[in-house]
Design a protein around this motif. Structure first.
Motif, PDB file in Angstrom:
ATOM      1  N   UNK A   1       0.824  -1.208   0.000  1.00  0.00           N
ATOM      2  CA  UNK A   1       0.000   0.000   0.000  1.00  0.00           C
ATOM      3  C   UNK A   1       0.854   1.253   0.000  1.00  0.00           C
ATOM      4  N   UNK A   2       0.270   2.347  -0.436  1.00  0.00           N
ATOM      5  CA  UNK A   2       0.918   3.647  -0.340  1.00  0.00           C
ATOM      6  C   UNK A   2       0.642   4.222   1.052  1.00  0.00           C
ATOM      7  N   UNK A   3       1.697   4.738   1.692  1.00  0.00           N
ATOM      8  CA  UNK A   3       1.559   5.336   3.015  1.00  0.00           C
ATOM      9  C   UNK A   3       2.171   6.739   2.939  1.00  0.00           C
ATOM     10  N   UNK A   4       1.396   7.749   2.564  1.00  0.00           N
ATOM     11  CA  UNK A   4       1.941   9.094   2.340  1.00  0.00           C
ATOM     12  C   UNK A   4       2.654   9.667   3.557  1.00  0.00           C
ATOM     13  N   UNK A   5       2.218   9.298   4.761  1.00  0.00           N
ATOM     14  CA  UNK A   5       2.825   9.857   5.972  1.00  0.00           C
ATOM     15  C   UNK A   5       4.211   9.278   6.257  1.00  0.00           C
ATOM     16  N   UNK A   6       4.573   8.204   5.571  1.00  0.00           N
ATOM     17  CA  UNK A   6       5.830   7.512   5.854  1.00  0.00           C
ATOM     18  C   UNK A   6       6.967   8.160   5.081  1.00  0.00           C
TER      19      UNK A   6
ATOM     20  N   UNK B   1       4.658  14.055  13.151  1.00  0.00           N
ATOM     21  CA  UNK B   1       4.473  15.377  13.736  1.00  0.00           C
ATOM     22  C   UNK B   1       3.316  15.385  14.730  1.00  0.00           C
ATOM     23  N   UNK B   2       2.262  14.671  14.382  1.00  0.00           N
ATOM     24  CA  UNK B   2       1.083  14.665  15.247  1.00  0.00           C
ATOM     25  C   UNK B   2       1.344  13.957  16.567  1.00  0.00           C
ATOM     26  N   UNK B   3       2.331  13.058  16.578  1.00  0.00           N
ATOM     27  CA  UNK B   3       2.619  12.290  17.785  1.00  0.00           C
ATOM     28  C   UNK B   3       3.929  12.731  18.452  1.00  0.00           C
ATOM     29  N   UNK B   4       4.416  13.911  18.075  1.00  0.00           N
ATOM     30  CA  UNK B   4       5.710  14.369  18.600  1.00  0.00           C
ATOM     31  C   UNK B   4       5.708  14.466  20.120  1.00  0.00           C
TER      32      UNK B   4
END
Length: 437
Positions: free
Chosen positions: A309-314, A346-349
């Motif tokens: 799958x494509x994972x844009x956040x990776x 970034x969201x889990x920094x």
């Protein structure tokens, strides 16, 4: 064959609450064997390759019997354990040593997992078996029910289950870090299969008992394309890439989300089903029902070059050639055997991880050996790993029938696809049978 195990047992993710606490408390109290009489008497069935590694992991016990159809492939084990009795046929081993064996370690090719496991458990012997648990869906259900009825200690060879990384992933998912998780993607970079059956018939090596190697599989001439390691890509003997790695990578999703039996399975591939060999590229979509307050889950498996799958956040996809991706309402988590990452980063920094609650394992093999002594549960017993194996193998059934399967798990049948029956339960060659008294 109707299911005889309660849904609660089937959903039990390896007895986590009880086994984990027990393992943590007992880690320092691992019994020190002061006399050979305190050791377990273990027989190895299939003792080359993985079998060798499994035996070495158990060598503090008494290795009393070694069974292998290939004397050359088993040579290392024969040298390491010279006092063990040697056999080619596990049926003869059980006949002659039933009262001298406490437990068996089965590391044969897939097609010969189920029969020795059934024979062992019917005799009350504890059983460790390499993954996948069996070659067919029916065999897996049969062993799951037999293990429960005989109350023996069992463990599937999903060794990575004992690692700390999977424990931290399970804690994150179950703590709600991702919110509600209803989607999972699991991919493996490689793929084996393709090609036709060899037409040449070279001589059988003198050290190999070819008829016993075939066991319950249909007869065919010997060829080195099958032995010692090529068997995985041939339907008569193995289950391809999905069978080889599905139990390892889907394990963490089963554990974290408390999955059991799918309701629907659909498979696709750029290649058509071959009657002999497994597909080098395959995608399988599994639909699992809601479990209590947990939502339904769609799990997609991918294997083969570029099939993922494509994972844009990776930001570093090259570092995740094979992995598991959990998709939740609050974010995503990607994991492989040794690492994991929350996405988007970034969201889990500033995310505060939950305190670890799953104690470390005493070791995958040790866990089983201790269970043999105490009656405690292991974390990958057949009550857990049987349904996991069934799911994995159903992906191959869906591919081979070229039909989505509407799955009635209690009755082991695809309600919309009678053609699946011949793949769910295979015919054995004359002289071989699974059912035991």
């Amino acid at each position: 064959m109707r299911g005889k195990i309660s849904r609660r047992d089937l959903l039990r993710h390896a007895g986590l609450a009880n086994v984990g606490v027990w393992a943590f408390r007992q880690r320092a109290a691992w019994p020190q064997v002061s006399s050979p009489n305190e050791r377990l008497n273990i027989a190895g069935i299939g003792v080359g390759g993985r079998g060798w590694e499994n035996l070495v992991a158990c060598e503090a016990e008494n290795i009393v019997a070694l069974c292998d159809v290939d004397e050359r492939w088993a040579g290392r084990a024969f040298e390491r354990f010279p006092a063990a009795r040697r056999f080619r046929d596990f049926r003869r081993m059980f006949d002659q040593m039933a009262t001298s064996i406490d437990a068996v370690v089965i590391s044969t090719p897939d097609h010969t997992h189920a029969i020795p496991a059934a024979m062992a458990m019917a005799l009350g012997k504890h059983c460790y078996c390499e993954k996948p648990l069996t070659h067919s869906v029916y065999e897996s259900r049969y062993l799951t029910e037999l293990a429960a009825s005989k109350k023996v200690a069992t463990q599937l060879g999903t060794q990575i289950h004992a690692g700390d990384n999977y424990r931290r992933v399970v804690e994150l998912i179950q703590s709600g870090a991702l919110g509600s998780v209803g989607e999972v993607h699991v991919w493996f970079a490689g793929g084996i299969g393709g090609g036709d059956r060899p037409k040449d018939t070279p001589p059988i090596p003198p050290e190999l008992d070819w008829d016993l190697w075939l066991g319950p599989a249909p007869f065919r001439p010997y060829h080195p394309a099958y032995v010692p390691s090529g068997w995985r890509s041939w339907w008569d003997f193995g289950n391809g890439t999905l069978g080889d790695f599905g139990c390892h990578y889907m394990d963490v999703a089963f554990w974290a989300l408390e999955l059991s039996h799918p309701t629907r399975v659909e498979a696709s591939s750029p290649v058509s089903p071959h009657p002999e060999t497994t597909p080098p590229v395959l995608t399988v979509v599994y639909d699992y029902p809601a479990r209590g307050d947990k939502p339904a889950v769609r799990l997609t498996w991918y294997h083969g070059a570029g099939n993922r799958p494509q994972v844009p956040e990776l930001k570093d996809p090259q570092n995740w050639p094979s992995a598991v991706l959990f998709v939740g309402s609050k974010g995503k988590l990607i994991a492989d055997y040794g690492k994991h990452k929350l996405l988007p980063e970034e969201a889990f920094a500033d995310f505060q991880r939950p305190e670890p609650v799953i104690p470390p394992s005493i070791g995958h093999h040790r866990e089983w050996l201790q269970a043999c002594r105490t009656g405690e549960k292991t974390t990958c017993d057949f009550g857990y790993s049987g349904p996991l194996t069934e799911s994995v193998l159903l992906g191959n059934v869906a591919f081979r029938t070229q039909s989505p399967l509407e799955w009635d798990w209690k009755n082991l049948r695809a309600t919309n696809c009678p053609a699946a029956d011949s793949f769910i339960r295979r015919e054995y060659r004359a002289g071989w049978q699974l059912e035991v008294a």
